[in-house]
Design a protein around this motif. Structure first.
Motif, PDB file in Angstrom:
ATOM      1  N   GLN A   1      59.450  26.809  24.840  1.00  0.00           N
ATOM      2  CA  GLN A   1      60.178  25.538  24.937  1.00  0.00           C
ATOM      3  C   GLN A   1      59.226  24.346  24.995  1.00  0.00           C
ATOM      4  N   TYR A   2      57.989  24.588  25.421  1.00  0.00           N
ATOM      5  CA  TYR A   2      57.009  23.514  25.543  1.00  0.00           C
ATOM      6  C   TYR A   2      56.003  23.515  24.396  1.00  0.00           C
ATOM      7  N   GLY A   3      56.336  24.198  23.304  1.00  0.00           N
ATOM      8  CA  GLY A   3      55.518  24.108  22.108  1.00  0.00           C
ATOM      9  C   GLY A   3      54.432  25.167  21.965  1.00  0.00           C
ATOM     10  N   PHE A   4      54.347  26.114  22.857  1.00  0.00           N
ATOM     11  CA  PHE A   4      53.362  27.184  22.710  1.00  0.00           C
ATOM     12  C   PHE A   4      53.920  28.235  21.759  1.00  0.00           C
ATOM     13  N   SER A   5      53.032  28.910  21.035  1.00  0.00           N
ATOM     14  CA  SER A   5      53.474  29.845  20.004  1.00  0.00           C
ATOM     15  C   SER A   5      54.151  31.088  20.581  1.00  0.00           C
ATOM     16  N   SER A   6      53.713  31.530  21.741  1.00  0.00           N
ATOM     17  CA  SER A   6      54.260  32.767  22.304  1.00  0.00           C
ATOM     18  C   SER A   6      54.105  32.755  23.820  1.00  0.00           C
ATOM     19  N   ALA A   7      54.889  33.590  24.480  1.00  0.00           N
ATOM     20  CA  ALA A   7      54.764  33.737  25.936  1.00  0.00           C
ATOM     21  C   ALA A   7      53.494  34.499  26.304  1.00  0.00           C
ATOM     22  N   ASN A   8      52.946  35.245  25.328  1.00  0.00           N
ATOM     23  CA  ASN A   8      51.729  36.021  25.590  1.00  0.00           C
ATOM     24  C   ASN A   8      50.540  35.135  25.953  1.00  0.00           C
ATOM     25  N   VAL A   9      50.593  33.869  25.565  1.00  0.00           N
ATOM     26  CA  VAL A   9      49.532  32.923  25.897  1.00  0.00           C
ATOM     27  C   VAL A   9      49.389  32.808  27.420  1.00  0.00           C
ATOM     28  N   PHE A  10      50.494  33.017  28.143  1.00  0.00           N
ATOM     29  CA  PHE A  10      50.459  32.931  29.602  1.00  0.00           C
ATOM     30  C   PHE A  10      50.566  34.290  30.290  1.00  0.00           C
ATOM     31  N   LEU A  11      51.213  35.247  29.641  1.00  0.00           N
ATOM     32  CA  LEU A  11      51.394  36.562  30.274  1.00  0.00           C
ATOM     33  C   LEU A  11      50.083  37.317  30.468  1.00  0.00           C
ATOM     34  N   TYR A  12      49.304  37.449  29.408  1.00  0.00           N
ATOM     35  CA  TYR A  12      48.075  38.234  29.510  1.00  0.00           C
ATOM     36  C   TYR A  12      47.047  37.601  30.455  1.00  0.00           C
ATOM     37  N   PRO A  13      46.778  36.303  30.322  1.00  0.00           N
ATOM     38  CA  PRO A  13      45.864  35.700  31.309  1.00  0.00           C
ATOM     39  C   PRO A  13      46.428  35.765  32.731  1.00  0.00           C
ATOM     40  N   GLY A  14      47.746  35.630  32.873  1.00  0.00           N
ATOM     41  CA  GLY A  14      48.359  35.706  34.203  1.00  0.00           C
ATOM     42  C   GLY A  14      48.147  37.065  34.843  1.00  0.00           C
ATOM     43  N   CYS A  15      48.314  38.124  34.046  1.00  0.00           N
ATOM     44  CA  CYS A  15      48.082  39.478  34.574  1.00  0.00           C
ATOM     45  C   CYS A  15      46.615  39.683  34.920  1.00  0.00           C
TER      46      CYS A  15
ATOM     47  N   SER B   1      48.226  33.321  39.293  1.00  0.00           N
ATOM     48  CA  SER B   1      48.779  34.344  38.411  1.00  0.00           C
ATOM     49  C   SER B   1      50.303  34.264  38.381  1.00  0.00           C
ATOM     50  N   PHE B   2      50.902  34.110  39.539  1.00  0.00           N
ATOM     51  CA  PHE B   2      52.364  33.975  39.604  1.00  0.00           C
ATOM     52  C   PHE B   2      52.835  32.771  38.796  1.00  0.00           C
TER      53      PHE B   2
ATOM     54  N   ILE C   1      44.375  37.381  35.742  1.00  0.00           N
ATOM     55  CA  ILE C   1      44.076  36.603  36.950  1.00  0.00           C
ATOM     56  C   ILE C   1      44.659  37.306  38.181  1.00  0.00           C
ATOM     57  N   GLY C   2      45.832  37.915  38.031  1.00  0.00           N
ATOM     58  CA  GLY C   2      46.450  38.635  39.144  1.00  0.00           C
ATOM     59  C   GLY C   2      45.617  39.819  39.599  1.00  0.00           C
ATOM     60  N   PHE C   3      45.063  40.572  38.639  1.00  0.00           N
ATOM     61  CA  PHE C   3      44.217  41.704  39.021  1.00  0.00           C
ATOM     62  C   PHE C   3      42.918  41.238  39.674  1.00  0.00           C
TER      63      PHE C   3
ATOM     64  N   LEU D   1      36.973  29.919  52.036  1.00  0.00           N
ATOM     65  CA  LEU D   1      36.865  30.182  50.607  1.00  0.00           C
ATOM     66  C   LEU D   1      36.818  31.680  50.346  1.00  0.00           C
ATOM     67  N   ARG D   2      35.970  32.393  51.061  1.00  0.00           N
ATOM     68  CA  ARG D   2      35.847  33.831  50.851  1.00  0.00           C
ATOM     69  C   ARG D   2      37.106  34.569  51.289  1.00  0.00           C
ATOM     70  N   GLN D   3      37.782  34.050  52.291  1.00  0.00           N
ATOM     71  CA  GLN D   3      38.959  34.730  52.827  1.00  0.00           C
ATOM     72  C   GLN D   3      40.194  34.519  51.955  1.00  0.00           C
ATOM     73  N   TYR D   4      40.337  33.341  51.377  1.00  0.00           N
ATOM     74  CA  TYR D   4      41.597  33.002  50.713  1.00  0.00           C
ATOM     75  C   TYR D   4      41.494  32.810  49.203  1.00  0.00           C
ATOM     76  N   VAL D   5      40.347  33.059  48.588  1.00  0.00           N
ATOM     77  CA  VAL D   5      40.219  32.895  47.143  1.00  0.00           C
ATOM     78  C   VAL D   5      41.124  33.894  46.415  1.00  0.00           C
ATOM     79  N   GLY D   6      41.289  35.091  46.945  1.00  0.00           N
ATOM     80  CA  GLY D   6      42.177  36.084  46.334  1.00  0.00           C
ATOM     81  C   GLY D   6      43.623  35.630  46.355  1.00  0.00           C
ATOM     82  N   LEU D   7      44.041  35.020  47.454  1.00  0.00           N
ATOM     83  CA  LEU D   7      45.406  34.492  47.550  1.00  0.00           C
ATOM     84  C   LEU D   7      45.621  33.384  46.523  1.00  0.00           C
ATOM     85  N   PHE D   8      44.624  32.521  46.371  1.00  0.00           N
ATOM     86  CA  PHE D   8      44.717  31.444  45.386  1.00  0.00           C
ATOM     87  C   PHE D   8      44.886  32.003  43.973  1.00  0.00           C
TER      88      PHE D   8
END
Length: 142
Positions: free
Chosen positions: A82-96, A70-71, A98-100, A58-65
């Motif tokens: 296309q799936y009914g969300f208002s904007s791509a920002n709904v996924f872009l900002y949280p994705g970034c 994020s990807f 989570i990536g950091f 868990l401690r070793q691979y949580v960052g990879l997860f």
């Protein structure tokens, strides 16, 4: 593993100063790693001797997860509208974000290899000496 094999090969052969030929170094013992051995509680040990329990993984691979999550967020952002969300920002900002977090957790993981980087000055100097010796041997054999 690559550095371990190279170290084992260098330990297994040593140069004699007079002839420059390799001879088996039976007198030099090769240090065995702790990988695959059992710990006190019966858990496997990594090469540094740490017990490989579920908490270790868990401690070793949580960052990879988090990085893979994020990807997925960023990859899905292109299809969000296309799936009914208002904007791509709904996924872009949280994705970034989570990536950091994943990057930080990966860099701060507790069990890192103690191998030196390729561009370490001592490793570079050693490699230059190896190349110079190989060139000298090539010139002598001609």
């Amino acid at each position: 593993h690559i550095q371990t094999r190279a170290t084992a090969i260098m330990v297994a052969t040593r140069r004699t100063p007079a002839k420059g030929k390799a001879e088996p170094a039976a007198k030099t013992p090769v240090k065995k790693s702790a990988a695959g051995k059992k710990g006190a509680a019966g858990a496997k040990l990594d090469p540094d001797g740490n017990e490989m329990t579920p908490v270790y993984y868990l401690r070793q691979y949580v960052g990879l997860f988090f990085t893979l999550l994020s990807f997925a967020f960023i990859a899905f952002a292109g299809y969000a509208t296309q799936y009914g969300f208002s904007s791509a920002n709904v996924f872009l900002y949280p994705g970034c974000a989570i990536g950091f977090v994943g990057l930080a957790l990966h860099e701060l993981r507790p069990y890192k290899t103690k191998a030196q980087m390729t561009f370490d000055p001592a490793a570079v100097e050693y490699r230059k000496k190896e190349i110079a010796e190989a060139e000298k041997r090539a010139k002598k054999s001609k």
